[in-house]
Design an enzyme around this catalytic site. Structure first.
Site, PDB file in Angstrom:
ATOM      1  N   SER A 191       0.859  -1.191   0.000  1.00  0.00           N
ATOM      2  CA  SER A 191       0.000   0.000   0.000  1.00  0.00           C
ATOM      3  C   SER A 191       0.889   1.233   0.000  1.00  0.00           C
ATOM      4  O   SER A 191       2.042   1.192   0.453  1.00  0.00           O
ATOM      5  CB  SER A 191      -0.870   0.007   1.271  1.00  0.00           C
ATOM      6  OG  SER A 191      -1.530   1.258   1.431  1.00  0.00           O
ATOM      7  N   TYR A 203      -1.285   0.053  10.919  1.00  0.00           N
ATOM      8  CA  TYR A 203      -1.533  -0.438   9.561  1.00  0.00           C
ATOM      9  C   TYR A 203      -0.340  -0.121   8.663  1.00  0.00           C
ATOM     10  O   TYR A 203       0.142  -0.988   7.916  1.00  0.00           O
ATOM     11  CB  TYR A 203      -2.802   0.191   8.992  1.00  0.00           C
ATOM     12  CG  TYR A 203      -3.034  -0.162   7.539  1.00  0.00           C
ATOM     13  CD1 TYR A 203      -3.380  -1.460   7.181  1.00  0.00           C
ATOM     14  CD2 TYR A 203      -2.903   0.790   6.533  1.00  0.00           C
ATOM     15  CE1 TYR A 203      -3.584  -1.802   5.850  1.00  0.00           C
ATOM     16  CE2 TYR A 203      -3.108   0.458   5.207  1.00  0.00           C
ATOM     17  CZ  TYR A 203      -3.444  -0.838   4.868  1.00  0.00           C
ATOM     18  OH  TYR A 203      -3.635  -1.168   3.547  1.00  0.00           O
TER      19      TYR A 203
END
Length: 235
Positions: free
Chosen positions: A143, A156
């Site tokens: 990501s 995250y």
């Protein structure tokens, strides 16, 4: 002939979103596709979608990627059905509360177990056979949060930094073995998960197909070409 005819790909997190898009795109290129996720009903829907586009070489396996026994069974079933695994797409991921100050230890553990340990379990499961054959391709979906950290994404982002580190290190470990590694870092994608994040109305999100095309690009390069890193962002 389609570009991936005869190749077998496992796609984790394939019951929706980016994983579904990748699985459908790989199947459209002729690949045998093994769909892995926890939600069997949604897996069945993706399997039916693939069959409707003319590819019957698809297998659904209920899998909790954070459970190593599940992952081993996934790979075993894929090999029993199609003979070998040529492509692994580590897409399964958890996007939960990220701040350290939240104190949500259970959510941190879910992200660590899925995003990091699940990725490693799947790699560990397919890698020995790939190295023995001197061919194979591992795709890790990271990501842009693995490059940039916000005050809400600490944990995250840490897991996605880890995925990038695993990809970079593994590529070096596998140099000259014939096994290739690609890390793909998507920006904001128009999925159910992406819908939870504030986004300007005048800025278009990525489509799942945009990420799927990046996967196909990487795995269809000549054997001597290793595409290590792809970052895909909205304009």
């Amino acid at each position: 002939m389609s570009q991936l005819t005869g190749k077998t790909a496992i796609v984790t997190g394939a019951s929706g979103g980016i994983g579904e898009g990748i699985a459908v795109e790989l199947a459209s290129e002729g690949a045998n596709v093994v769909l892995a996720a926890r939600r069997t009903e949604k897996l069945a829907n993706v399997e039916e979608q693939i069959k409707k586009q003319g590819n019957d070489n698809v297998l659904s396996v209920q899998t909790d990627i954070s459970n190593q026994d599940d992952v081993e069974q996934l790979i075993k079933k894929a090999e029993e059905k199609f003979g070998q695994v040529d492509i692994l797409v580590n897409n399964a991921g958890q996007v939960l509360s990220g701040p350290v100050r939240s104190g949500k230890v259970d959510e941190w553990e879910k992200m660590i177990d899925t995003n990091i340990k699940g990725t490693l379990y799947a790699i560990d499961g397919v890698l020995p056979a790939m190295v023995e054959r001197a061919t194979g391709h591992i795709i890790n979906i990271a990501s842009v949060s693995g490059f940039e950290v916000t005050k809400k994404s600490t944990v995250y982002s840490a897991t996605k930094y880890a995925v990038r580190a695993i990809s970079a290190g593994l590529e070096k470990e596998l140099a000259k073995t014939g096994v290739r590694v690609t890390n793909i870092s998507p920006g904001m994608v128009d999925t159910t998960l992406g819908g939870r994040t504030p986004w300007p109305e005048d800025r278009e999100k990525l489509k799942t197909k945009d990420i799927a095309r990046a996967v196909v690009y990487a795995v269809t390069q000549p054997d001597y070409v290793n595409v290590n890193e792809i970052t895909v962002r909205p304009v």
